[in-house]
Design a protein around this motif. Structure first.
Motif, PDB file in Angstrom:
ATOM      1  N   VAL A 178       0.814  -1.287  -0.023  1.00  0.00           N
ATOM      2  CA  VAL A 178       0.135   0.021  -0.211  1.00  0.00           C
ATOM      3  C   VAL A 178       0.902   1.160  -0.010  1.00  0.00           C
ATOM      4  O   VAL A 178       2.191   1.325   0.547  1.00  0.00           O
ATOM      5  CB  VAL A 178      -1.120   0.051   1.269  1.00  0.00           C
ATOM      6  CG1 VAL A 178      -0.144   0.059   2.496  1.00  0.00           C
ATOM      7  CG2 VAL A 178      -2.073   0.881   1.175  1.00  0.00           C
ATOM      8  N   LYS A 179       0.328   2.366  -0.635  1.00  0.00           N
ATOM      9  CA  LYS A 179       0.981   3.570  -0.491  1.00  0.00           C
ATOM     10  C   LYS A 179       1.187   4.063   0.935  1.00  0.00           C
ATOM     11  O   LYS A 179       0.380   3.818   1.765  1.00  0.00           O
ATOM     12  CB  LYS A 179       0.118   4.884  -1.138  1.00  0.00           C
ATOM     13  CG  LYS A 179       0.486   4.955  -2.564  1.00  0.00           C
ATOM     14  CD  LYS A 179      -0.177   6.453  -3.043  1.00  0.00           C
ATOM     15  CE  LYS A 179       0.225   6.740  -4.301  1.00  0.00           C
ATOM     16  NZ  LYS A 179      -0.438   7.893  -4.740  1.00  0.00           N
ATOM     17  N   ASP A 180       2.350   4.647   1.098  1.00  0.00           N
ATOM     18  CA  ASP A 180       2.879   4.877   2.586  1.00  0.00           C
ATOM     19  C   ASP A 180       2.728   6.335   3.049  1.00  0.00           C
ATOM     20  O   ASP A 180       3.908   7.208   2.866  1.00  0.00           O
ATOM     21  CB  ASP A 180       4.364   4.573   2.724  1.00  0.00           C
ATOM     22  CG  ASP A 180       4.864   4.615   4.108  1.00  0.00           C
ATOM     23  OD1 ASP A 180       4.183   4.547   4.983  1.00  0.00           O
ATOM     24  OD2 ASP A 180       6.094   4.519   4.161  1.00  0.00           O
ATOM     25  N   LEU A 181       1.524   6.716   3.246  1.00  0.00           N
ATOM     26  CA  LEU A 181       1.312   8.148   3.711  1.00  0.00           C
ATOM     27  C   LEU A 181       2.098   8.351   5.250  1.00  0.00           C
ATOM     28  O   LEU A 181       2.415   9.402   5.358  1.00  0.00           O
ATOM     29  CB  LEU A 181      -0.099   8.371   3.741  1.00  0.00           C
ATOM     30  CG  LEU A 181      -0.407   9.929   4.156  1.00  0.00           C
ATOM     31  CD1 LEU A 181       0.179  10.928   3.117  1.00  0.00           C
ATOM     32  CD2 LEU A 181      -1.868  10.223   4.209  1.00  0.00           C
ATOM     33  N   HIS A 182       2.011   7.122   5.773  1.00  0.00           N
ATOM     34  CA  HIS A 182       2.488   7.384   7.182  1.00  0.00           C
ATOM     35  C   HIS A 182       4.185   7.921   7.286  1.00  0.00           C
ATOM     36  O   HIS A 182       4.311   8.783   8.100  1.00  0.00           O
ATOM     37  CB  HIS A 182       2.412   5.885   7.756  1.00  0.00           C
ATOM     38  CG  HIS A 182       3.008   5.944   9.106  1.00  0.00           C
ATOM     39  ND1 HIS A 182       4.248   5.547   9.708  1.00  0.00           N
ATOM     40  CD2 HIS A 182       2.538   6.281  10.297  1.00  0.00           C
ATOM     41  CE1 HIS A 182       4.453   5.527  10.840  1.00  0.00           C
ATOM     42  NE2 HIS A 182       3.501   6.319  11.308  1.00  0.00           N
ATOM     43  N   THR A 183       4.974   7.354   6.518  1.00  0.00           N
ATOM     44  CA  THR A 183       6.418   7.932   6.372  1.00  0.00           C
ATOM     45  C   THR A 183       6.205   9.341   6.096  1.00  0.00           C
ATOM     46  O   THR A 183       7.126  10.119   6.456  1.00  0.00           O
ATOM     47  CB  THR A 183       7.056   7.004   5.218  1.00  0.00           C
ATOM     48  OG1 THR A 183       7.129   5.711   5.762  1.00  0.00           O
ATOM     49  CG2 THR A 183       8.426   7.854   5.167  1.00  0.00           C
ATOM     50  N   ARG A 184       5.276   9.888   5.189  1.00  0.00           N
ATOM     51  CA  ARG A 184       5.384  11.357   4.776  1.00  0.00           C
ATOM     52  C   ARG A 184       5.018  12.181   6.168  1.00  0.00           C
ATOM     53  O   ARG A 184       5.494  13.272   6.122  1.00  0.00           O
ATOM     54  CB  ARG A 184       4.340  11.635   3.719  1.00  0.00           C
ATOM     55  CG  ARG A 184       3.961  12.972   3.283  1.00  0.00           C
ATOM     56  CD  ARG A 184       5.162  13.581   2.602  1.00  0.00           C
ATOM     57  NE  ARG A 184       5.053  14.925   2.351  1.00  0.00           N
ATOM     58  CZ  ARG A 184       5.917  15.693   1.401  1.00  0.00           C
ATOM     59  NH1 ARG A 184       6.690  15.077   0.792  1.00  0.00           N
ATOM     60  NH2 ARG A 184       5.778  16.962   1.401  1.00  0.00           N
ATOM     61  N   ILE A 185       3.947  11.601   6.843  1.00  0.00           N
ATOM     62  CA  ILE A 185       3.607  12.394   8.060  1.00  0.00           C
ATOM     63  C   ILE A 185       4.718  12.319   9.003  1.00  0.00           C
ATOM     64  O   ILE A 185       5.105  13.421   9.568  1.00  0.00           O
ATOM     65  CB  ILE A 185       2.363  11.530   8.651  1.00  0.00           C
ATOM     66  CG1 ILE A 185       1.057  11.765   7.949  1.00  0.00           C
ATOM     67  CG2 ILE A 185       2.160  12.081  10.072  1.00  0.00           C
ATOM     68  CD1 ILE A 185      -0.147  10.980   8.222  1.00  0.00           C
ATOM     69  N   GLN A 186       5.299  11.304   8.931  1.00  0.00           N
ATOM     70  CA  GLN A 186       6.809  11.390   9.988  1.00  0.00           C
ATOM     71  C   GLN A 186       7.435  12.454   9.547  1.00  0.00           C
ATOM     72  O   GLN A 186       8.118  12.955  10.443  1.00  0.00           O
ATOM     73  CB  GLN A 186       7.405   9.915  10.090  1.00  0.00           C
ATOM     74  CG  GLN A 186       6.612   8.883  10.826  1.00  0.00           C
ATOM     75  CD  GLN A 186       7.293   7.458  10.746  1.00  0.00           C
ATOM     76  OE1 GLN A 186       7.920   7.254   9.590  1.00  0.00           O
ATOM     77  NE2 GLN A 186       7.465   6.879  11.853  1.00  0.00           N
ATOM     78  N   TRP A 187       8.009  12.495   8.275  1.00  0.00           N
ATOM     79  CA  TRP A 187       8.806  13.540   7.760  1.00  0.00           C
ATOM     80  C   TRP A 187       8.261  14.861   8.058  1.00  0.00           C
ATOM     81  O   TRP A 187       9.119  15.683   8.312  1.00  0.00           O
ATOM     82  CB  TRP A 187       9.039  13.195   6.372  1.00  0.00           C
ATOM     83  CG  TRP A 187      10.012  14.210   5.795  1.00  0.00           C
ATOM     84  CD1 TRP A 187      11.364  14.278   5.764  1.00  0.00           C
ATOM     85  CD2 TRP A 187       9.791  15.393   4.920  1.00  0.00           C
ATOM     86  NE1 TRP A 187      11.936  15.217   4.933  1.00  0.00           N
ATOM     87  CE2 TRP A 187      10.975  16.028   4.493  1.00  0.00           C
ATOM     88  CE3 TRP A 187       8.373  15.961   4.751  1.00  0.00           C
ATOM     89  CZ2 TRP A 187      10.946  17.131   3.902  1.00  0.00           C
ATOM     90  CZ3 TRP A 187       8.351  17.315   3.947  1.00  0.00           C
ATOM     91  CH2 TRP A 187       9.586  17.772   3.636  1.00  0.00           C
ATOM     92  N   SER A 188       7.059  15.157   7.603  1.00  0.00           N
ATOM     93  CA  SER A 188       6.561  16.477   7.984  1.00  0.00           C
ATOM     94  C   SER A 188       6.550  16.875   9.490  1.00  0.00           C
ATOM     95  O   SER A 188       7.084  18.030   9.687  1.00  0.00           O
ATOM     96  CB  SER A 188       5.063  16.497   7.373  1.00  0.00           C
ATOM     97  OG  SER A 188       5.127  16.414   5.991  1.00  0.00           O
ATOM     98  N   PHE A 189       6.170  15.904  10.053  1.00  0.00           N
ATOM     99  CA  PHE A 189       6.335  16.543  11.740  1.00  0.00           C
ATOM    100  C   PHE A 189       7.576  16.081  12.336  1.00  0.00           C
ATOM    101  O   PHE A 189       7.672  16.245  13.585  1.00  0.00           O
ATOM    102  CB  PHE A 189       5.114  15.472  12.401  1.00  0.00           C
ATOM    103  CG  PHE A 189       3.842  15.840  12.048  1.00  0.00           C
ATOM    104  CD1 PHE A 189       3.474  17.082  11.709  1.00  0.00           C
ATOM    105  CD2 PHE A 189       2.881  14.774  12.130  1.00  0.00           C
ATOM    106  CE1 PHE A 189       2.214  17.158  11.205  1.00  0.00           C
ATOM    107  CE2 PHE A 189       1.736  15.192  11.679  1.00  0.00           C
ATOM    108  CZ  PHE A 189       1.151  16.344  11.400  1.00  0.00           C
ATOM    109  N   SER A 190       8.690  16.011  11.664  1.00  0.00           N
ATOM    110  CA  SER A 190       9.854  16.015  12.267  1.00  0.00           C
ATOM    111  C   SER A 190      10.564  17.590  12.142  1.00  0.00           C
ATOM    112  O   SER A 190      11.631  17.818  12.428  1.00  0.00           O
ATOM    113  CB  SER A 190      10.913  15.186  11.438  1.00  0.00           C
ATOM    114  OG  SER A 190      11.148  15.573  10.228  1.00  0.00           O
ATOM    115  N   HIS A 191       9.863  18.408  11.598  1.00  0.00           N
ATOM    116  CA  HIS A 191      10.200  19.863  11.143  1.00  0.00           C
ATOM    117  C   HIS A 191       9.433  20.702  12.222  1.00  0.00           C
ATOM    118  O   HIS A 191       7.981  20.774  12.327  1.00  0.00           O
ATOM    119  CB  HIS A 191       9.744  20.431   9.721  1.00  0.00           C
ATOM    120  CG  HIS A 191      10.530  19.511   8.669  1.00  0.00           C
ATOM    121  ND1 HIS A 191      10.105  18.451   8.318  1.00  0.00           N
ATOM    122  CD2 HIS A 191      11.663  19.784   8.045  1.00  0.00           C
ATOM    123  CE1 HIS A 191      11.060  18.146   7.469  1.00  0.00           C
ATOM    124  NE2 HIS A 191      11.845  18.874   7.157  1.00  0.00           N
TER     125      HIS A 191
END
Length: 261
Positions: A178-191
């Protein structure tokens, strides 16, 4: 037909439309925060990624989503029109200002709404637009042993263009890709800047709904002394406290998790 048009072009008509669209957006917040709570499961994003795929590929949900986007636009436009009209009608402010939290919310609905509109644009561009139309979102493969219920996760690269999600079973192992939106969220909220902006926006949601939820019921005429206390309780504690806190907790938790890695 002309009377109908005249009604909804009046100030009262605009307020009615804002009340209806606002209450619809409130129901969306309940669903949205429920889905976001899946981010707190320690499953490497399995439940949340499956949820995100369902939201973007189940036709009835997609129809509701487009209605939602339309409601956001209508709500924002009518709020701007009414704010400008009220400013023109009362160019000089009141000599005495009430200091109650609800009055502050009422007086600053324009500012709060502007913050929320900016947040929605940034938030949807970062997650929804990238998920739907960009190739910046990767894929994950989850393998679950059906005998032990143990799940392992790995990156996955689709072999065909346009791949979104697949489920199969091999040797008593369920394989979900499946598409991995979770990793994108982790990256965004690391800022940190994004986390701070997100929390500020949730503060705006809180004050916006503190006034807006109860105001919508009054505009629609759904007011009765038997139920005013319930409406006030729901508007204050559910929409102005619990839901914004749950939303704000997500970026904060993910930010501190990124610091520990």
């Amino acid at each position: 037909m002309s009377e109908f048009k005249q009604t909804f072009n009046s100030s009262l008509g605009k307020k009615l439309i804002m009340a209806l669209t606002g209450l619809f957006l409130c129901t969306f917040l309940i669903v949205h925060v429920g889905g976001n709570l899946l981010l707190f499961k320690h499953d490497d994003g399995f439940a949340f990624n499956s949820y995100a795929n369902f939201l973007t590929h189940f036709p009835p949900i997609e129809v509701v989503a487009w209605i939602l986007y339309l409601c956001i636009i209508i709500h924002a436009v009518y709020a701007l029109v009414l704010t400008i009209k009220n400013r023109k009608a009362r160019p000089v402010g009141y000599a005495v200002q009430s200091k109650s939290p609800t009055s502050w919310s009422s007086r600053n609905m324009g500012i709060l709404g502007s913050i929320l509109l900016l947040f929605i644009v940034i938030h949807m561009g970062d997650f929804w637009f990238n998920y739907k139309y960009q190739e910046t979102i990767g894929f994950k493969e989850y393998r679950t042993n059906l005998a032990t219920n143990e799940t392992t996760v790995a990156d996955y690269k689709p072999e065909v263009a346009g791949f979104e999600r697949s489920i199969s079973t091999e040797n008593n192992v369920e394989i979900v890709r499946v598409k991995d939106l979770h990793t994108r969220i982790q990256w965004s909220f690391s800022h940190l800047w994004y986390v701070v902006f997100y929390v500020i926006a949730m503060g705006a949601v809180s004050f916006h709904l503190l006034h807006g939820f109860q105001s919508a019921f009054k505009t629609l005429g759904w007011v009765h002394k038997k139920y005013d206390g319930i409406v006030s309780f729901i508007g204050t504690w559910l929409f102005a406290v619990i839901i914004p806190l749950l939303f704000a907790a997500m970026p904060i938790v993910y930010y501190f998790q990124s610091l520990s890695k």
